[in-house]
Design an enzyme around this catalytic site. Sequence first.
Site, PDB file in Angstrom:
ATOM      1  CE  LYS A 151      -1.941   1.544   3.816  1.00  9.19           C
ATOM      2  NZ  LYS A 151      -2.879   1.636   4.904  1.00  9.19           N
ATOM      3  CG  ASP A 189      -7.232   3.251   1.121  1.00  7.63           C
ATOM      4  OD1 ASP A 189      -8.004   2.940   0.388  1.00  7.63           O
ATOM      5  OD2 ASP A 189      -7.089   4.648   1.279  1.00  7.63           O
TER       6      ASP A 189
END
Length: 227
Positions: free
Chosen positions: A129, A147
């Site tokens: 991420k 996310d």
Amino acid sequence: MTEIDENLEGKRRLALEVIERLRQAYPDADCTLDYDDAWKLLVSVRLAAQCTDARVNVVVKDLYARYPTPEALAKASPEEIEEIVRPCGLGRSKARDISGCMRMLVTEYGGRVPDTMEELLRLPGVGRKSANLVLGDVFGKPAIVTDTHCIRLSNRIGLVDNLKDPKRVEMALWKIIPPEEGNLLCHRFVLHGREVCTARTSPFCGRCCLSDICRSAFTFPIPASKR
């Protein structure tokens, strides 16, 4: 064309429509973490775990005032860093990762943030991420930041099917989203997830620009005028 191919093609068409509608709804979408250098984004995204971006943006001002370069931050002890970043929560582990990350940047990369997924993942505290956020926002490379907003909305809308693991969601989205659209789409997911398709309350489907194409829309109350 097989059933799998037809399903994938349908998701591609849905993805293009979602991209266009969210582009119109949030034309100025951007990263909500404040930074003016790549290494600062690495620090901020680590601090943002289980913490709001707004709080991170306040806390890092004190951090950078005391340690204005990667070299200065690399020389700081984890305890010194923790003293400043504690308001972001998980201070000890975040300080340890930031310290290790800056030390590796300085010793192995001359203070330069690398621009490949493989190299970024070598840095302490950097997962896919965070790496995707840096690749997309700093280097302008194709990126999908999975996310919590991205995962929640992708499942609700129907872009993916019951996937919760961030990497599996990312890989599924790569199959249906044009590479150049991924980064901004994820920023728009954040805004839409905060304002409309919320997690802690029922989503506000009645004012959602995707309500007529979203797989989950009719699970939640929608005013008759929007049906």
